[in-house]
Design a protein around this motif. Structure first.
Motif, PDB file in Angstrom:
ATOM      1  N   VAL A  32       0.831  -1.242   0.035  1.00  0.00           N
ATOM      2  CA  VAL A  32      -0.026   0.322  -0.007  1.00  0.00           C
ATOM      3  C   VAL A  32       0.908   1.326   0.075  1.00  0.00           C
ATOM      4  N   ASP A  33       1.451   1.660   1.235  1.00  0.00           N
ATOM      5  CA  ASP A  33       1.984   2.965   1.092  1.00  0.00           C
ATOM      6  C   ASP A  33       3.257   2.966   1.933  1.00  0.00           C
ATOM      7  N   ARG A  34       3.818   1.550   2.376  1.00  0.00           N
ATOM      8  CA  ARG A  34       5.086   1.610   3.015  1.00  0.00           C
ATOM      9  C   ARG A  34       5.867   0.451   2.759  1.00  0.00           C
ATOM     10  N   TYR A  39       6.267  -2.217   8.175  1.00  0.00           N
ATOM     11  CA  TYR A  39       5.218  -2.869   9.313  1.00  0.00           C
ATOM     12  C   TYR A  39       5.885  -3.712  10.266  1.00  0.00           C
ATOM     13  N   TYR A 268      -3.976  -5.576   3.465  1.00  0.00           N
ATOM     14  CA  TYR A 268      -3.606  -4.450   4.046  1.00  0.00           C
ATOM     15  C   TYR A 268      -4.499  -3.100   3.475  1.00  0.00           C
ATOM     16  N   GLY A 269      -4.739  -3.198   2.151  1.00  0.00           N
ATOM     17  CA  GLY A 269      -5.304  -2.148   1.329  1.00  0.00           C
ATOM     18  C   GLY A 269      -6.913  -2.018   1.837  1.00  0.00           C
ATOM     19  N   ARG A 271      -7.973  -2.780   4.917  1.00  0.00           N
ATOM     20  CA  ARG A 271      -8.063  -2.129   6.149  1.00  0.00           C
ATOM     21  C   ARG A 271      -7.471  -0.608   6.168  1.00  0.00           C
ATOM     22  N   HIS A 272      -7.140  -0.213   4.900  1.00  0.00           N
ATOM     23  CA  HIS A 272      -6.437   1.071   5.084  1.00  0.00           C
ATOM     24  C   HIS A 272      -7.728   2.211   5.328  1.00  0.00           C
ATOM     25  N   GLY A 276      -9.614   1.734   1.939  1.00  0.00           N
ATOM     26  CA  GLY A 276     -10.223   0.434   2.019  1.00  0.00           C
ATOM     27  C   GLY A 276     -11.590   0.432   1.407  1.00  0.00           C
TER      28      GLY A 276
END
Ligand code: UTP
Length: 290
Positions: A32-34, A39, A268-269, A271-272, A276
């Motif tokens: 996603v972004d990191r 994580y 993870y996307g 849950r973002h 999300g």
């Protein structure tokens, strides 16, 4: 005895993810972004550990740079008045104390951990694999630390896998103890041939180890695949001191594997907080048109 240090081996070659990992460490691939490794570092920080020891190798400096302060980027972001972004980057470099030790040759996970011996010294420590992600309510590392507070011995995190997948993992056999999802380990085998165990309890990339593991690793000879296998040393540690296995709460993703990586991006996307809902609608549309 308190667990204050976490070893994160990131010195592997990442051959399962070539060509993506030819010039980029697999731990730096983005979810996603990191990057994946962020994580894992955030999980360690959220669990209350004081120091991280990266086991690195040639070509992995991007990982160290990611957690370092970048003067040039900081100056540019200040000039452009991008305050929030600047703060976010500084937060990454202030997350936790990090040191690096080089593994000079990729001789296996057991060898990677052995290279941390002088930094760890004579105390229990945690190990988290740099490509193993766990999405959970309580950080997986914290779940292990809570059990350690009770038992004060080495612990491996485990998950149940389909029987036909057991040859891909280190497998433990054990006796259930009087605590939810917890076992006293009786036997361990790395990548068992089909039919050689009736256990489907697979070791995943989270451990707490007593320092005696280093003297055992000193004497561990190359095993499966010509590598110094951690599982072989864990079995010796089990015999010497004892070992617990804990079925953790959460979902684990092997982000060093192409399919595991795709599953992690979706999980993870979804849950973002900002992405999300939109991603879910998009996925539903895509699936409906198949
Ligand atoms: P993997 O089994 O995922 O091996 O290692 P790998 O070499 O990284 O990847 P593939 O299988 O070739 O695709 C599990 C963990 O142990 C580290 C890896 O970086 C990963 O975090 N490792 C493995 C080392 O640090 N050193 C080694 O010699 C082997």
């Amino acid at each position: 005895m308190q667990v204050r240090k976490a070893v994160i081996p990131v010195a592997g070659l990442g051959t399962r993810f070539l060509p993506a990992t030819k010039a980029i460490p697999k731990e730096m691939l983005t979810i996603v972004d990191r990057p994946t490794i962020q994580y894992i570092v955030e999980e360690v920080v959220a669990s209350g550990i004081d120091q991280i020891i990266f086991i690195t190798s040639e070509g992995k400096s991007a990982i160290e740079n990611h957690f370092d302060f970048n003067f040039h980027l900081d100056a540019v972001l200040k000039e452009k008045k991008k305050v929030v972004l600047g703060e976010e980057l500084n937060n990454i470099s202030n997350l936790i104390d990090i040191v690096s030790v080089r593994q000079k040759k990729p001789l296996g996970l057991g060898h990677a951990i052995w290279t941390a011996r002088n930094v760890i010294g004579d105390e229990p420590f945690m190990v988290l694999l740099g490509d193993d992600m766990v999405l959970s309510k309580t950080p997986c590392a914290k779940q292990l630390l809570d059990l350690f507070d009770e038992v004060g011995e080495s612990i491996v995190a485990i998950q149940r896998v389909p029987m036909e997948e057991t040859p891909q993992y280190g497998i433990v056999e054990g006796d259930k103890i009087d605590r939810d999802n917890t076992y006293k380990v009786t036997r361990m085998v790395e990548k068992p041939a089909p039919g050689t165990t009736d256990s489907n309890m697979a070791i995943i990339g989270r451990y707490i180890l007593m320092p005696e593991i280093f003297t055992i690793l000193d004497k561990t000879t190359p095993g499966h695949g010509g590598e110094i296998q951690l599982t072989d040393a864990l079995l010796a540690l089990t015999k010497q001191r004892g070992m617990y296995a804990m079925e953790f709460e959460g979902t684990r993703f092997d982000a060093g594997d192409k399919m595991g990586y795709l599953k992690a991006i979706i999980a993870y996307g979804l849950r973002h907080p900002a992405l999300g809902k939109q991603l879910k609608e998009h996925l539903q549309k895509v699936v409906a048109t198949l």
